[in-house]
Write an enzyme that holds these catalytic residues in place. Sequence first.
Site, PDB file in Angstrom:
ATOM      1  CG  ASP A 116     -16.696 -19.074  -6.016  1.00  0.00           C
ATOM      2  OD1 ASP A 116     -16.834 -17.935  -5.888  1.00  0.00           O
ATOM      3  OD2 ASP A 116     -17.043 -19.706  -7.106  1.00  0.00           O
ATOM      4  CD  GLU A 181     -19.093 -15.736 -10.815  1.00  0.00           C
ATOM      5  OE1 GLU A 181     -19.542 -15.361 -11.899  1.00  0.00           O
ATOM      6  OE2 GLU A 181     -17.819 -16.496 -10.706  1.00  0.00           O
TER       7      GLU A 181
HETATM    8  N1  LIG Z   1     -15.436 -13.309 -13.488  1.00  0.00           N
HETATM    9  C1  LIG Z   1     -16.593 -13.599 -13.732  1.00  0.00           C
HETATM   10  C2  LIG Z   1     -16.522 -15.214 -14.159  1.00  0.00           C
HETATM   11  O1  LIG Z   1     -15.681 -15.749 -14.591  1.00  0.00           O
HETATM   12  N2  LIG Z   1     -17.645 -15.820 -14.450  1.00  0.00           N
HETATM   13  C3  LIG Z   1     -17.858 -17.176 -14.834  1.00  0.00           C
HETATM   14  C4  LIG Z   1     -18.935 -17.731 -14.438  1.00  0.00           C
HETATM   15  C5  LIG Z   1     -19.715 -18.932 -15.003  1.00  0.00           C
HETATM   16  C6  LIG Z   1     -20.349 -19.017 -16.024  1.00  0.00           C
HETATM   17  N3  LIG Z   1     -20.329 -20.388 -16.555  1.00  0.00           N
HETATM   18  C7  LIG Z   1     -19.815 -20.933 -15.456  1.00  0.00           C
HETATM   19  N4  LIG Z   1     -19.614 -20.138 -14.609  1.00  0.00           N
HETATM   20  C8  LIG Z   1     -17.631 -17.153 -16.305  1.00  0.00           C
HETATM   21  O2  LIG Z   1     -16.933 -18.154 -16.722  1.00  0.00           O
HETATM   22  O3  LIG Z   1     -17.914 -16.219 -16.943  1.00  0.00           O
HETATM   23 ZN   LIG Z   2     -15.616 -13.378 -11.062  1.00  0.00          ZN
HETATM   24 ZN   LIG Z   3     -14.343 -16.227 -12.913  1.00  0.00          ZN
END
Ligand SMILES: NCC(=O)N[C@@H](Cc1c[nH]cn1)C(=O)O
Ligand SMILES: [Zn+2]
Ligand SMILES: [Zn+2]
Length: 502
Positions: A116, A181
Site C-alpha cells: 500500500d 501499513e
Molecule cells: N515507511 C514506513 C512508514 O512510513 N510507516 C508509517 C506508518 C504509520 C505510522 N503511523 C501511521 N502510519 C509512518 O508514518 O511511519
Molecule cells: Zn513503508
Molecule cells: Zn510509509
Amino acid sequence: MLFLDAGSSSFSGSLSLEEKRLFQYIDEHQDEFVQNLAEWVAVESDSIQPQLRGEVTRMMKIAAARLQDLGAKTTLVDIGVQQLPDGQNISLPPVILAKLGEDPLKPTVCFYGHVDVMPAKIEDGWKTRPYILTEIDGNFYGRGTTDNKGPVLAWINALSTYINLNIDLPVNIKFLIEGMEESGSNGLEELIQKEKDCFFSNVDYIVISDNLWLTTKKPALTYGTRGNACFSVEVSGGEKDLHSGGVGGIINEPMSDLIALLDSLVNSSGCILIPGIYDDVIPLTEEEMKQYEQIEFDLQEYKANIGVKKILYDTKEEIFSHLWRLPSLSIHGIEGAFYEPGIKTVIPSRVTGKFSIRQVPHMDLSKVEHQVKEYLENVFSKRKSPNKLMVSMQMGAMPWVANIDDPQYEAAKKAIKRVFNQDPDMIRDGSTIPIARMFQDITEKSVLMFPLGAADDGEHSQKEKISRSNYINGTKVFASFLLEISKLHKELQKASNLKTVT
Ligand SMILES: NCC(=O)N[C@@H](Cc1c[nH]cn1)C(=O)O
Ligand SMILES: [Zn+2]
Ligand SMILES: [Zn+2]
C-alpha cells in the site's frame, strides 16, 4: 545488452562463481525488473482513502500472483473489516502469506513488506505523474517506488534470479505482505497471534526492508524505530456551516477553538507541551553517544536531502537523539476546513485536527493517550467555549529496538560489504513500522530492518523515487544476504551441536 553502468557495484573481494552468475543475471535483467516496478507503481493502492480500497485489494492480488509465479504456495488471508471514524465498516485488504521451500536442513527467512502507499495527487506539487514510473537522471519517480514496492520487488527479483538460473535457494523463504501499513497495519496483530504456532513456528529470521539510509551513498542497517500515536481532535458547534458576515463576532467559532488547541501542543523549539510526556523517556547512554559519534554525517547534505534551509539542531548527536530517542509531535491536517484556492467566507460547523506523537521506548501508549486527552480538555475548558470537544487516539503503534548482535545483522553486513564494498551505518529511524515490535514480541524471532532507499528518496512526499542503482544493487544485496545467512546459520548450528556433545 550491457547494463553494467547503472546497476554495477564495487564488489568486495573475489566473488564465488554463484555470486558472479547471480549478479550478472541481475545486471542483464534490469529492464525487466524496472518494468515490474512500473506495473506495480501504476496501481493506486492508497490505504488511507477508503474509496481506493479496491485498488489496494487489486494490488494484493497482483503481488500474490507474482509470488505464485515464483512457485510459492500463496494464500490471501481475509482479515476482516475496518471501522471508519463515521462508524461505517469497509473490508480490509487480504494479507499475503506465502512459502517457498520446506527443507528442514535450511534456515527459514520470512520477508515482510507492504504494497500500500500514501496518497499522491499531481496537484500536491508532483513534477511527474505519481502513478506513472518516470526515469530522470538514473532515478525512478513515482508513489511507492521506495516505500515500499521497490524493496518488495527487489526481494522478489533476487528470488527469481536464483530460480531462473537453477541455483538452489540457500534458505526456505516465507512472505508476509500487507496492504494497510501506512494506515497502521490494521488487523495484522491478530493474524500474527493466530499464526504464531503455524506460519511462524519454523521461521528463524524476519527481515523488513523499509525506510531509508542516513545518506545518499552509504548503506545502512536499522536497529530501531519510533512508535506512533495518532490523534484526532474534533470541535463541533452548531448544526450547519454559517456566514461569517451574518454571525462572525457573536459566536465561538469551532475553527478558532481548534487552532488554539493545536497551537497548545508543541512550541517553536519542537518541545511537546503536554505535561508528563517526557517522564518515561530514558536518558541517552554514553555508549549510544559513542555510536552516534562514529556515524559520518554531513549536515549540509542532510538539509539538501530533506529540502529545508534550517533545522532546529546543529550537531549530529542532537539530530540523531531527537529523531531516534526522543518523542516528537507533528500536526498533519484539518478535516472540514476550507482549503481550496480563493475565498469562501464560511464558518465551518465541525472541524477535526489530526496530529501524531512519535513515541520512544519506555513510553506507555495508554498513558500518552490519557495525558493528551486530559491536557486538551483542560486547555479547552479555559476557553469557556460552548462548542463540543472530542479527542480520540485513532491508532497506536509501539517503538521497536533490535539486538544488533543477532546473526542476521552480521549476514547483512557481509552482504553489504560484498555488493557496496562498504560497512553500513548502524542507525535507528524516526518513523514507524507498526509490525516490527509485534513480530518481535509475539513470534520472539530476530527482526532485521534492511533499508534499500537513499536519504533523498522522499518517502511520503512529492518526488518520491528510488535510484536505478539502489534498486538493482538492492536486488543483488538480497541475493547475497541469502547466501550469507545460510552460511552463518550452519556455522552457528555446528557450533551449538559441538557444545551439546562436549
Ligand atoms: N515507511 C514506513 C512508514 O512510513 N510507516 C508509517 C506508518 C504509520 C505510522 N503511523 C501511521 N502510519 C509512518 O508514518 O511511519
Ligand atoms: Zn513503508
Ligand atoms: Zn510509509
